[in-house]
Design a protein around this motif. Structure first.
Motif, short mmCIF file in Angstrom:
data_model
loop_
_atom_site.label_atom_id
_atom_site.label_comp_id
_atom_site.label_asym_id
_atom_site.label_seq_id
_atom_site.Cartn_x
_atom_site.Cartn_y
_atom_site.Cartn_z
N ALA A 1 40.75 26.67 32.82
CA ALA A 1 40.45 25.70 33.87
C ALA A 1 41.41 24.51 33.83
CB ALA A 1 39.01 25.21 33.72
N GLU A 2 41.88 24.16 32.64
CA GLU A 2 42.83 23.05 32.51
C GLU A 2 44.22 23.42 33.00
OE1 GLU A 2 40.67 21.02 28.58
OE2 GLU A 2 42.43 22.33 28.34
N ARG A 3 44.56 24.71 32.92
CA ARG A 3 45.93 25.14 33.24
C ARG A 3 46.11 25.61 34.67
NH1 ARG A 3 47.89 28.96 28.16
NH2 ARG A 3 47.07 27.66 26.47
N THR A 4 45.06 26.09 35.32
CA THR A 4 45.23 26.73 36.61
C THR A 4 45.76 25.76 37.66
OG1 THR A 4 44.11 27.96 38.37
CG2 THR A 4 42.80 26.30 37.22
N ALA A 5 46.68 26.23 38.46
CA ALA A 5 47.18 25.45 39.60
C ALA A 5 46.45 25.81 40.88
CB ALA A 5 48.68 25.68 39.76
N SER A 6 46.06 27.06 41.01
CA SER A 6 45.42 27.53 42.24
C SER A 6 43.91 27.30 42.25
CB SER A 6 45.69 29.02 42.44
OG SER A 6 44.97 29.80 41.49
N ALA B 1 42.80 50.22 37.94
CA ALA B 1 41.51 50.09 38.62
C ALA B 1 40.63 49.05 37.94
CB ALA B 1 40.81 51.44 38.67
N GLN B 2 40.73 48.93 36.62
CA GLN B 2 39.90 47.98 35.88
C GLN B 2 40.36 46.54 36.08
OE1 GLN B 2 37.05 49.04 33.97
NE2 GLN B 2 37.57 50.80 35.26
N ILE B 3 41.68 46.31 36.18
CA ILE B 3 42.17 44.93 36.31
C ILE B 3 42.26 44.47 37.76
CG2 ILE B 3 43.45 45.14 34.15
CD1 ILE B 3 46.05 45.18 35.81
N ALA B 4 42.23 45.39 38.71
CA ALA B 4 42.42 45.03 40.11
C ALA B 4 41.46 43.95 40.60
CB ALA B 4 42.32 46.28 40.99
N PRO B 5 40.15 43.98 40.22
CA PRO B 5 39.24 42.94 40.72
C PRO B 5 39.58 41.53 40.22
CG PRO B 5 38.00 44.84 39.93
CD PRO B 5 39.41 45.04 39.49
N CYS B 6 40.45 41.43 39.22
CA CYS B 6 40.85 40.11 38.72
C CYS B 6 41.74 39.36 39.72
CB CYS B 6 41.62 40.24 37.40
SG CYS B 6 40.66 40.87 36.02
N PHE B 7 42.34 40.09 40.64
CA PHE B 7 43.34 39.50 41.53
C PHE B 7 42.69 39.16 42.88
CE2 PHE B 7 45.59 41.57 38.21
CZ PHE B 7 46.68 40.75 37.97
N VAL B 8 42.50 37.86 43.08
CA VAL B 8 41.76 37.35 44.23
C VAL B 8 42.68 36.48 45.08
CG1 VAL B 8 39.78 35.96 44.95
CG2 VAL B 8 39.62 37.41 42.90
N GLU B 9 42.59 36.63 46.38
CA GLU B 9 43.31 35.77 47.31
C GLU B 9 42.29 35.05 48.19
OE1 GLU B 9 47.36 37.34 48.72
OE2 GLU B 9 46.16 39.17 48.52
N ALA B 10 42.46 33.74 48.36
CA ALA B 10 41.53 32.97 49.19
C ALA B 10 42.23 31.72 49.71
CB ALA B 10 40.29 32.57 48.37
N ASP B 11 42.19 31.53 51.00
CA ASP B 11 42.74 30.33 51.64
C ASP B 11 44.19 30.07 51.23
OD1 ASP B 11 40.19 29.85 52.78
OD2 ASP B 11 39.54 28.85 50.93
N GLY B 12 44.97 31.14 51.19
CA GLY B 12 46.38 31.00 50.84
C GLY B 12 46.65 30.82 49.36
N ARG B 13 45.60 30.89 48.54
CA ARG B 13 45.76 30.76 47.09
C ARG B 13 45.55 32.12 46.43
NH1 ARG B 13 41.32 27.46 45.18
NH2 ARG B 13 40.25 28.28 47.03
N ARG B 14 46.10 32.25 45.24
CA ARG B 14 45.94 33.48 44.47
C ARG B 14 45.51 33.17 43.04
NH1 ARG B 14 51.38 37.17 45.42
NH2 ARG B 14 50.70 38.22 47.37
#
Length: 262
Positions: A104-109, A167-180
């Motif tokens: 949470a401290e490191r994330t930019a998106s 298939a296992q890691i795919a749900p980790c990758f989320v796009e929302a409002d131009g962010r990833r």
């Protein structure tokens, strides 16, 4: 001879922690314990698994009298950490929890994913970490029932299934409002062994957050620095204990690379 540091995992995942701990606590001896007779922990009912871990530590503490016991397994610690400390108050326990605060401290998106086992995802402990430290982030919890076993296969130079891993890691990758998603927390100590494959298969680059270094720093904080033990050094490799009693040549070769012997 100084007391050893005990590192405990359900299988081979805790070797990631042992590797980092040796860099910071090279003057100490280690004992590596894999509860492989019960692997994978995700197949167990919670109460039965908690009782097993607490009972097993009674034997481990008696046999090894460790300076500290490191629970290098998110599932084991989030389930049984409190019970272990209550049952063995004279033993210093170092736990492993999902690295949600540093993520949470490191994330930019503001989009963070936690890749864990199903047990860790279910645990109230994990959700409390999110509430406490990642309230401003959108956190996606992804529980895989198979990645730990794939990591064990990779370590033993057996084929792994890249399509299954994707298939296992795919749900980790989320796009929302131009962010990833830009950070994925590896909330199982097995998973860093798969990190090169994760990077290869990922739809875009992310920071795969490995907790092993932070765990090693915590061990350094709670275990006093000791003089170099020449007698211990002359003994050679540190012992590894597998609860199944398994003694396979490929396992012995793997452990030699981590300075261990069955």
């Amino acid at each position: 001879m100084s007391a050893p540091i005990l590192i405990f995992d359900s299988g081979l995942g805790g070797l990631t922690v042992l590797r980092e701990a040796r860099l910071l606590l090279g003057e100490h001896r280690f004992v590596y314990v894999a509860d492989d007779a019960a692997f994978p922990y995700g197949d167990w009912e919670e109460e039965a698994l908690r009782a097993r871990i607490v009972a097993l530590f009674g034997d481990l503490i008696r046999d090894h009298q460790p300076a500290a016991a490191v629970i290098a397994c998110n599932t084991a610690f989030t389930l049984a950490g409190e019970a272990l400390r209550a049952a063995y108050p004279q033993t210093c326990f170092v736990g492993t929890v999902p690295a949600i605060k540093p993520a949470a401290e490191r994330t930019a998106s503001g989009l963070v994913s936690v890749l864990a086992t199903p047990g860790t995802v279910r645990r109230a402990y994990t959700r409390e970490l999110i509430r406490s430290f990642a309230g401003q982030c959108a956190v996606t919890l992804v529980g895989s029932p198979v990645l730990a076993a794939q990591a064990e296969r990779l370590l033993q130079r057996l084929p792994v299934d890249e399509e299954l891993i994707l298939a296992q890691i795919a749900p980790c990758f989320v796009e929302a409002d131009g962010r990833r998603t830009d950070i994925v927390v590896l909330a199982c100590t097995h998973y860093p062994f798969l990190a090169p494959l994760f990077r290869k298969l990922a739809p875009w680059p992310v920071d795969w957050l490995d907790p092993a270094e932070a765990i090693a720093r915590q061990i350094r904080r709670v275990v006093p620095e000791a003089p170099f033990d020449r007698d211990a050094a002359n003994l050679g490799r540190d012992p590894a204990v597998f609860t199944s009693g398994r003694k396979a040549p490929e396992l012995e070769r793997l452990l030699v690379g981590f300075g261990l012997k069955l």
